[in-house]
Design a protein around this motif. Sequence first.
Motif, PDB file in Angstrom:
ATOM      1  N   PHE A 162       0.826  -1.209   0.000  1.00 27.33           N
ATOM      2  CA  PHE A 162       0.000   0.000   0.000  1.00 27.33           C
ATOM      3  C   PHE A 162       0.863   1.263   0.000  1.00 27.33           C
ATOM      4  O   PHE A 162       0.469   2.291  -0.557  1.00 27.33           O
ATOM      5  N   ILE A 163       2.019   1.197   0.641  1.00 34.86           N
ATOM      6  CA  ILE A 163       2.951   2.325   0.608  1.00 34.86           C
ATOM      7  C   ILE A 163       3.621   2.385  -0.759  1.00 34.86           C
ATOM      8  O   ILE A 163       3.765   3.449  -1.373  1.00 34.86           O
ATOM      9  N   GLN A 164       4.020   1.222  -1.267  1.00 34.70           N
ATOM     10  CA  GLN A 164       4.709   1.150  -2.544  1.00 34.70           C
ATOM     11  C   GLN A 164       3.798   1.515  -3.715  1.00 34.70           C
ATOM     12  O   GLN A 164       4.270   1.977  -4.750  1.00 34.70           O
ATOM     13  N   ASP A 165       2.517   1.355  -3.540  1.00 29.67           N
ATOM     14  CA  ASP A 165       1.542   1.771  -4.553  1.00 29.67           C
ATOM     15  C   ASP A 165       1.436   3.290  -4.629  1.00 29.67           C
ATOM     16  O   ASP A 165       1.356   3.867  -5.716  1.00 29.67           O
ATOM     17  N   ARG A 166       1.474   3.955  -3.484  1.00 30.06           N
ATOM     18  CA  ARG A 166       1.212   5.393  -3.416  1.00 30.06           C
ATOM     19  C   ARG A 166       2.469   6.247  -3.517  1.00 30.06           C
ATOM     20  O   ARG A 166       2.463   7.329  -4.072  1.00 30.06           O
ATOM     21  N   GLY A 167       3.569   5.779  -2.885  1.00 35.98           N
ATOM     22  CA  GLY A 167       4.744   6.616  -2.754  1.00 35.98           C
ATOM     23  C   GLY A 167       4.530   7.653  -1.657  1.00 35.98           C
ATOM     24  O   GLY A 167       3.429   7.816  -1.119  1.00 35.98           O
ATOM     25  N   GLY A 168       5.585   8.348  -1.284  1.00 33.71           N
ATOM     26  CA  GLY A 168       5.495   9.380  -0.267  1.00 33.71           C
ATOM     27  C   GLY A 168       5.505   8.823   1.142  1.00 33.71           C
ATOM     28  O   GLY A 168       5.909   7.685   1.390  1.00 33.71           O
ATOM     29  N   LEU A 169       5.046   9.641   2.075  1.00 33.20           N
ATOM     30  CA  LEU A 169       4.928   9.278   3.483  1.00 33.20           C
ATOM     31  C   LEU A 169       3.472   8.895   3.733  1.00 33.20           C
ATOM     32  O   LEU A 169       2.562   9.687   3.468  1.00 33.20           O
ATOM     33  N   VAL A 170       3.246   7.683   4.240  1.00 32.00           N
ATOM     34  CA  VAL A 170       1.895   7.151   4.387  1.00 32.00           C
ATOM     35  C   VAL A 170       1.712   6.668   5.820  1.00 32.00           C
ATOM     36  O   VAL A 170       2.587   5.987   6.359  1.00 32.00           O
ATOM     37  N   TRP A 171       0.583   7.010   6.429  1.00 26.03           N
ATOM     38  CA  TRP A 171       0.357   6.544   7.788  1.00 26.03           C
ATOM     39  C   TRP A 171      -1.121   6.271   8.024  1.00 26.03           C
ATOM     40  O   TRP A 171      -2.005   6.813   7.353  1.00 26.03           O
ATOM     41  N   ASN A 172      -1.376   5.404   9.008  1.00 29.18           N
ATOM     42  CA  ASN A 172      -2.732   5.087   9.436  1.00 29.18           C
ATOM     43  C   ASN A 172      -2.691   4.904  10.945  1.00 29.18           C
ATOM     44  O   ASN A 172      -2.099   3.947  11.440  1.00 29.18           O
ATOM     45  N   THR A 173      -3.282   5.837  11.657  1.00 34.63           N
ATOM     46  CA  THR A 173      -3.307   5.761  13.118  1.00 34.63           C
ATOM     47  C   THR A 173      -4.658   5.253  13.621  1.00 34.63           C
ATOM     48  O   THR A 173      -4.921   5.275  14.813  1.00 34.63           O
ATOM     49  N   GLY A 174      -5.499   4.790  12.694  1.00 38.22           N
ATOM     50  CA  GLY A 174      -6.822   4.287  13.049  1.00 38.22           C
ATOM     51  C   GLY A 174      -7.943   5.059  12.399  1.00 38.22           C
ATOM     52  O   GLY A 174      -9.116   4.660  12.464  1.00 38.22           O
ATOM     53  N   ASP A 175      -7.615   6.173  11.740  1.00 43.52           N
ATOM     54  CA  ASP A 175      -8.622   7.012  11.087  1.00 43.52           C
ATOM     55  C   ASP A 175      -8.531   6.925   9.567  1.00 43.52           C
ATOM     56  O   ASP A 175      -8.973   7.832   8.861  1.00 43.52           O
ATOM     57  N   GLY A 176      -7.959   5.852   9.060  1.00 47.92           N
ATOM     58  CA  GLY A 176      -7.819   5.708   7.615  1.00 47.92           C
ATOM     59  C   GLY A 176      -6.439   6.123   7.141  1.00 47.92           C
ATOM     60  O   GLY A 176      -5.676   6.767   7.867  1.00 47.92           O
ATOM     61  N   ILE A 177      -6.137   5.755   5.912  1.00 49.41           N
ATOM     62  CA  ILE A 177      -4.817   6.034   5.344  1.00 49.41           C
ATOM     63  C   ILE A 177      -4.688   7.502   4.966  1.00 49.41           C
ATOM     64  O   ILE A 177      -5.568   8.075   4.331  1.00 49.41           O
ATOM     65  N   GLN A 178      -3.597   8.119   5.400  1.00 49.69           N
ATOM     66  CA  GLN A 178      -3.278   9.498   5.033  1.00 49.69           C
ATOM     67  C   GLN A 178      -1.909   9.511   4.356  1.00 49.69           C
ATOM     68  O   GLN A 178      -1.091   8.622   4.569  1.00 49.69           O
TER      69      GLN A 178
END
Length: 270
Positions: free
Chosen positions: A137-153
């Motif tokens: 999912f990170i490799q699909d989007r690129g950049g800095l990706v995080w999910n703290t429980g409120d969905g992927i940002q």
Amino acid sequence: MVPTESPAVTAVAPGSVTPIFVPPRSSQDGSFGVSFAIEDGVEATVEPSDEISISLDGEPTAVEPVENVLDRLSVAAAVSLSASIPVGYGFGASGAATLATALAANEAFDLGRDREQLLDAAHHAEIDAGTGLGDVFIQDRGGLVWNTGDGIQRSESSAELGYTALDGIATSAVLDDERTVERVREHGQEGLSRVTPGQSLRELLELSWTFVQRAGLATDRVIDEVRRVERDGGVASMAMLGETVIATGTRNVLERTTRITNEGARITEL
């Protein structure tokens, strides 16, 4: 399934680094965490064939999630992988190889699958092999990706990163120990609660190192390398999951340098 004309197709996926994560409570749940894609990655050239074969940097090999994704797509192919990231050291190499293979196979066999279908196939191929918790999912989007429980940002960055890969750590070695899992889960959630949009890589690695120490994940060699970086004025931590040190704010201390990339997996050659 082999098309009448059998062109080779090449795709590339970036590596990924996870400084903080929270293990899922079941195989059906997703993991929470913060990760970023890096310029170094894995290239996959897929050529239709009568049977599945895989090579890495010119040497025959077995890569279970790559085999799994070809099975999920119902195709047989010769897959040639080339890695610019260390394999098995916490850089998501298996996820990058699997996602790049899925993208290239879709083109080589004219399957007509959309991006989400290919991403889903790659993700479940990794889950079935026990090699990844969401790297694709990170490799699909690129950049800095995080999910703290409120969905992927996601946010963009081009920060420079240094790293030294000392050894691999099997994901199962951590996730099969319930005490370790609970400790990682507790301190991972604490670390993630402090992740904010726009945070610098330095701030993120500071949070990560606190998490790594409290979770008891750092080896003696990792600790020694982090101290070397700190003496040079930088900040360092450990990639999840590998005996690998990642750092920013220092030069010529760690073995290699790369950058965060905002470009995700893609076809590079038809």
